[in-house]
Design a protein around this motif. Structure first.
Motif, PDB file in Angstrom:
ATOM      1  N   MET A 111      22.044  20.265   0.391  1.00  0.00           N
ATOM      2  CA  MET A 111      20.736  20.012   0.986  1.00  0.00           C
ATOM      3  C   MET A 111      20.656  18.578   1.497  1.00  0.00           C
ATOM      4  N   VAL A 112      19.878  18.414   2.536  1.00  0.00           N
ATOM      5  CA  VAL A 112      19.765  17.095   3.158  1.00  0.00           C
ATOM      6  C   VAL A 112      19.091  16.100   2.216  1.00  0.00           C
ATOM      7  N   GLU A 113      18.089  16.607   1.487  1.00  0.00           N
ATOM      8  CA  GLU A 113      17.268  15.657   0.729  1.00  0.00           C
ATOM      9  C   GLU A 113      17.855  15.319  -0.643  1.00  0.00           C
TER      10      GLU A 113
ATOM     11  N   LYS B 209      16.370  12.276  -4.466  1.00  0.00           N
ATOM     12  CA  LYS B 209      15.603  13.042  -5.440  1.00  0.00           C
ATOM     13  C   LYS B 209      14.404  12.274  -5.972  1.00  0.00           C
TER      14      LYS B 209
ATOM     15  N   LYS C  84      12.482  10.592  -4.467  1.00  0.00           N
ATOM     16  CA  LYS C  84      11.348  10.625  -3.529  1.00  0.00           C
ATOM     17  C   LYS C  84      10.307  11.666  -3.939  1.00  0.00           C
ATOM     18  N   ALA C  85      10.804  12.827  -4.395  1.00  0.00           N
ATOM     19  CA  ALA C  85       9.875  13.877  -4.807  1.00  0.00           C
ATOM     20  C   ALA C  85       8.955  13.360  -5.908  1.00  0.00           C
ATOM     21  N   TRP C  86       9.560  12.641  -6.863  1.00  0.00           N
ATOM     22  CA  TRP C  86       8.754  12.119  -7.965  1.00  0.00           C
ATOM     23  C   TRP C  86       7.785  11.055  -7.476  1.00  0.00           C
TER      24      TRP C  86
END
Lengths: 297, 313
Positions: B1-3, B7, B9-11
């Protein structure tokens, strides 16, 4: 239905049956409309009574045989109501709390819904399930502790206490996440390849596409501020921070007995009016938001 | 996956929501359980250094407290009366609305109106409609200046005026007023959901029934109700949840005394009880809140169980 083998009699029977059916249809249509209109009148009557009572003089209101149309229209009740309940101040307070909490809440909701809908991270599903689980718990259970918490933060009697504890709504995050999920992931990946940042993508693609849901959330949140009663009563009794529903209830503590009901009704009408305006112009979004919560919640 | 590189960033995006939820949702859940198990807990004296023994004393005390039982009884009575009544009425209205073409939109709008109202404000309108102005109700020198529009209507049809909400009114009369107001308030949401459900039923079922010459009643009980059962279950469950949390509609009509003049607290509910003890007796309030949660949980589970057996998806 009487049956017969004879062809011509059969035809005659059919005609009789069909005319009986149309009569039955008309009767049932009349019954349906009568029932619906009667119910509609019952539903709408309190609003009508509020409006006509709000312009009556107190002596006309107290006639033993009430007038269904006011004899004279007394708009001074509205002026009295506005002053007696200090509605101007309450209106501004409520508007301020509503706008600030809606804005902040939208930012938080959009960011969280984006994370849940588009990003991959460990424990995402477990966290989302846990969030949904909290929706089962009645809000009153939180209030006991939150009351003590905001007290220890020194937030009593401030706008902060009216705004911050309710900024996160799991339900809105859920609603928006569902909406974001409908937007094809390819768009996001393409944007990534082009080097578009997450925030820019959110702002340029996701938010415009999810606009109807965001509008529904905005309306429901503003209506929430307008109608909130219990929490403001607990934590903000200072007139400087009072919201409109509390002000209304406090200014007219007696709802029964010998009180000036026309003035009270004028105040109620003033408080109800903005809600009706919102309803008339944004009905589509309200009904969509409510019914979606109904079908998917 | 690109993102996957970002990780954290989600948090970051979730941080504001998580921080607020930890303070205002997760901590209250833990703390409520804690306070409910500390006998006679009171946060004021807890700050002063008082200690409490651990046990189920709060629950016992609450359940033996007459006033709590009265609040519980009021809440249950209102639930049992208003949920079936509003559901049946809403079903009838929705079915009728679904059967007509002209005026449908207008009537639909009218039926949705009570949803966008302020329950305190419109409660005051209902109070005015039921309010009697006068003195010595039912006494010898009874003077009534205005009997209120509801009584005027009753008298117009040859009945006797009833003292609905004023001093000296009966409990039954108070409950009738509350039921009328709560049902009036609950209808729009139910009609909206049920009408939405009706409109999504495939017309072919009805066409088939017509070809078979099925009677209207049979069509209703064998097609409409079964296919609508998920919506009905939903409306009943949310109705019960809302019913057990009844509070502001009573404040709207009776004010914060939660009862007619001379009998304050007569119509108080579970939520009202919790709010009354919230700032001084947190142990008791927590126990009551957990009992409320327990009841809502059990009722929801029963409803889900029954509807799973009875619903046709």
């Amino acid at each position: 239905m009487s049956s017969t083998n004879h062809v011509t009699m059969h035809e005659r029977d059919m005609r009789r049956v069909s005319s009986r059916q149309t009569v039955g249809k008309i009767v049932s249509k009349v019954m349906v409309y009568t029932f619906l209109i009667l119910m509609a009148v019952i539903i709408i009557f309190p609003f009508y009574w509020m409006l006509i009572s709000s312009v009556k003089s107190i002596s006309e209101y107290r006639l033993s045989v009430p007038t269904l149309f006011p004899r004279e229209i007394l708009l001074s009740n509205y002026v009295d109501a506005f002053q007696q309940a200090n509605l101007g101040r309450l209106f501004l307070n409520t508007l301020y709390v509503g706008l600030v909490s809606t804005l902040l809440s939208l930012v938080i909701t959009v960011l969280s819904a984006f994370a849940f809908a588009r990003l991959e991270f460990k424990g995402k599903n477990a966290l989302f399930a846990a969030l949904l689980g909290t929706m089962m718990i009645p809000g009153e259970l939180f209030t006991i502790t939150n009351y003590a918490t905001v007290n220890s933060f020194g937030w009593m009697d401030s706008f902060t206490v009216l705004i911050v504890p309710f900024l996160v709504s799991v339900f809105y995050i859920y609603l928006l996440r569902q909406n974001f999920l409908q937007i094809p992931n390819e768009l996001y990946l393409a944007a990534k390849v082009d080097g578009t940042s997450d925030l820019k993508y959110l702002w340029k693609v996701m938010i415009p596409l999810a606009l109807p849901t965001l509008i529904s959330i905005t309306i429901l949140k503003m209506m929430g501020a307008w109608n909130s009663y219990v929490w403001p009563r607990l934590v903000a009794n200072d007139e400087k921070y009072q919201l409109i529903t509390n002000g209304l209830r406090n200014a007219f503590t007696d709802s029964t007995g010998d009180v000036n009901i026309p003035v009270q009704m004028a105040a109620v009408a003033i408080v109800s009016f903005p809600l009706f305006l919102v309803f008339i112009f944004l009905r589509k979004y309200i009904m969509k938001g409510v019914s979606r919560s109904g079908i998917k919640g | 996956m690109v993102e996957s590189k970002h990780k954290w960033k989600a948090w970051l995006y979730l941080a504001p929501a998580i921080v607020l939820l930890l303070i205002f949702t997760v901590w209250p859940i833990i703390n409520t359980v804690r306070m409910s198990l500390l006998e006679g807990y009171n946060s004021m004296s807890a700050v002063g250094g008082a200690t409490y023994s651990f046990g189920i004393g709060n629950f016992k005390q609450v359940l033996e407290y007459n006033y709590f039982l009265q609040c519980l009884g009021n809440t249950m009575l209102l639930c049992v009366l208003t949920v079936p009544l509003s559901t049946i009425l809403a079903l009838l209205i929705a079915v009728c609305l679904n059967a007509i073409k002209p005026l449908q939109r207008l009537l639909q709008t009218i039926f949705f109106l009570p949803y966008v109202t302020n329950s305190i404000a419109i409660g005051m309108v209902f109070a005015a409609m039921f309010n009697m102005v006068g003195s010595a109700f039912g006494g010898e020198n009874e003077i009534i200046i205005t009997a209120g529009i509801i009584n005027n209507v009753i008298e117009f049809f040859g009945g006797h005026a009833v003292n609905w909400i004023n001093a000296g009114s009966s409990y039954a009369a108070n409950v009738v007023v509350m039921v009328v107001y709560i049902v009036w308030n609950a209808l729009p949401f139910k009609i909206l959901i049920l009408l939405g459900g009706l409109q999504s039923i495939n017309r072919q079922y009805y066409d088939a029934a017509r070809v078979d010459g099925t009677s209207r009643r049979r069509v209703f009980t064998r097609i409409t109700v079964p296919l609508l059962s998920p919506m009905l279950a939903y409306v009943v469950i949310t109705g019960f949840i809302g019913g057990f949390k009844e509070y502001s509609s009573i404040v709207g009509i009776f004010g914060e005394d939660m009862g007619p003049a001379g009998a304050p607290g007569r119509l108080n509910t579970m939520v009202g009880f919790i709010y009354d003890s919230l700032s001084t007796q947190q142990g008791r309030a927590s126990a009551a809140a957990l009992i409320l949660f327990g009841i809502i949980f059990v009722v929801t589970m029963i409803n889900l169980y029954v509807s799973k057996k009875k619903t046709h998806y």
